[in-house]
Design an enzyme around this catalytic site. Sequence first.
Site, PDB file in Angstrom:
ATOM      1  N   ALA A 109       0.376  -1.131  -0.226  1.00 49.14           N
ATOM      2  CA  ALA A 109      -0.110  -0.141   0.065  1.00 49.14           C
ATOM      3  C   ALA A 109       0.649   1.105  -0.066  1.00 49.14           C
ATOM      4  CB  ALA A 109      -0.712   0.370   1.109  1.00 49.14           C
ATOM      5  N   LYS A 110       0.828   2.088  -0.661  1.00 48.13           N
ATOM      6  CA  LYS A 110       0.752   3.474   0.042  1.00 48.13           C
ATOM      7  C   LYS A 110      -0.010   4.901  -0.021  1.00 48.13           C
ATOM      8  CE  LYS A 110       5.373   4.379  -0.597  1.00 48.13           C
ATOM      9  NZ  LYS A 110       6.192   4.050  -0.010  1.00 48.13           N
TER      10      LYS A 110
END
Length: 420
Positions: A109-110
Site C-alpha cells: 500500500a502507499k
Amino acid sequence: MIAKDSKRAPSPFEEVNQRLEEAREISGVPKEAMELLENPYREIRVEIPIYSHGHLSVYTGYRIQHNAARGPYKGGIRYHPHVDLDEVRALASLMTWKTALVNIPFGGAKGGVACDPHAMSEEELFELTNTFFTRIAMILGPNRDVPAPDMGTNAKVMGWAMAAYGRINGHTPAIVTGKPLELGGSVGREDATGKGVVIVTEQWAKASALSLEGTRVVIQGFGNVGSFAALNFAQKGARVIAVNDVKGGVKNDKGLNIPNLMEHVKATGSVVGFEGSDPLEGDEILYQECEFLVPAALGGVITGENASKIKAQVIVEAANHPVTPDGEDILVKNGVVMIPDLIANAGGVTVSYFEWAQNIQQFAWKEARIDDELHAILGKAFAQVLDYAKKYQCTYRQASFAIALDRVYRASKARGYIRV
Ligand code: NAD
C-alpha cells in the site's frame, strides 16, 4: 482496470506494470492473472481542511491498497508537493513486490498528502496528520493496513497518526510502524533503510569479489535514508565524496565526514555550507565519477534524457523508482549495474515488520536481534535474486520482480482469487 493512454509517455504506475510484464514472461505467471495482480484493490482520496491564521487551506490525501494476498497492506505515507494519484499507485504496487521479495507477511500500500511539510508549522502538520488519519481510519487496522513513514514524514508524524487512530479504536500500537520508541517503536527502525542499502551493496560487492573499502560513493538526498546510508558506507571504509539535498550539494574527493555532516544538517537544515567541502549545483550530483551512485530522494530522476551522462559503475536504488525503464535501457547497455529498489531499500519495511511483530507480542526485541534478523532476511532475499538472475540470464530488477510476482500469484491462487 486502469485505462492507458498510448499517446503520452508512460506514467510511473504504467512503468511498474511494464516491469511486471517483463517479469511475467520470465516467471511464466499466466497472462490472464495479470489484470488482478497489476491493479490496486482499493483507492481512497480524502480532502483535508486546515485552518491556519484564520484561513482555510484544503489538502488532498490518498491511501491506495494494492494487494493483500500475502498479509495486511503495508506502506509509507509521503508528504510532498508532488504527491499525486498515479505516483501513489506506483509506490503502492512496488510495496506489494518488495514485501513479497523479502518474504515478509505483508501486502503493499502507499499513501500521501500533496503538501510542503517544510513550509508548514508543527501545529499545521499535526492538524493535517490528525484529520488525514481520522478520515482513512476505517480502512486501516493492524491486520488490515499498517502505514509507516516515507518522504516528508517521520517518527513524530507516526506518533500523531497512532493517536488519531487510537481515539476511534483504542490504544493500538501495531497500527503504524516507525513510531517513537515511547509509543512502542522499535530500536533499529530509524536507520534500517539506510543500513539495508549498505548490507545489500556489500553483499553484491562480495559476490563480485570486491570490497567497499576505499570505493567512492555519491548520494542524492540526505534525509532519513540518504544520511544513514552515508553513515553505514563510511563505517565500511567507503569514501562518501558527494551528497546533496533539495537546497544544494557538497563535495570532497577525500570523503565527507558523515557524523559531522549529520550534525551540520541538524543545526542548519541542509548539507549546504558544510565546512571543508566544495559546493555542487542542481543535478551535478548524478554525473559524478564514482563506484556507487545512490539516489535517495525522489522517483524518476534518471531517465532516457540523462542516463548517458551517468559515470557511476553501480546504481543502488535507495529511493523508490528513481530510474525509469528508458533510462535503465541506456544504463544496462553502458554496462552500469543496477541494484533495484525492491531489494536495495527493503531494510525499512523489514524492520517495520519486526516492530509490528513486537507490538503484537507486546515484547521488545534487543537491538542485536533486530540486526541479525535484518541481515538474515535481506541476505537470503538478495542471494535468491543473484541466483535467479544468473539462472535466467536477466537483470537483478527482472529477477526481483519475477520472484515477487510468482509469490503473490501463488498466494492469490491459494486464496481462490485466481484459478489459472
Ligand atoms: P526524507 O524526507 O527523510 O529525505 C528526503 C531527502 O531528499 C531530503 O534530504 C531532501 O532535501 C532531499 N530531496 C528532496 N528533493 C530533492 C531533490 N530534488 N534533489 C535532491 N534532494 C532532494 O525521505 P526518506 O525517508 O529519506 O526517503 C527518501 C526516498 O527513500 C524516497 O524515495 C522514499 O520513498 C524511499 N524510501 C524510504 C524509506 C524509509 O524508511 N524512510 C523506505 C524505503 C524507501
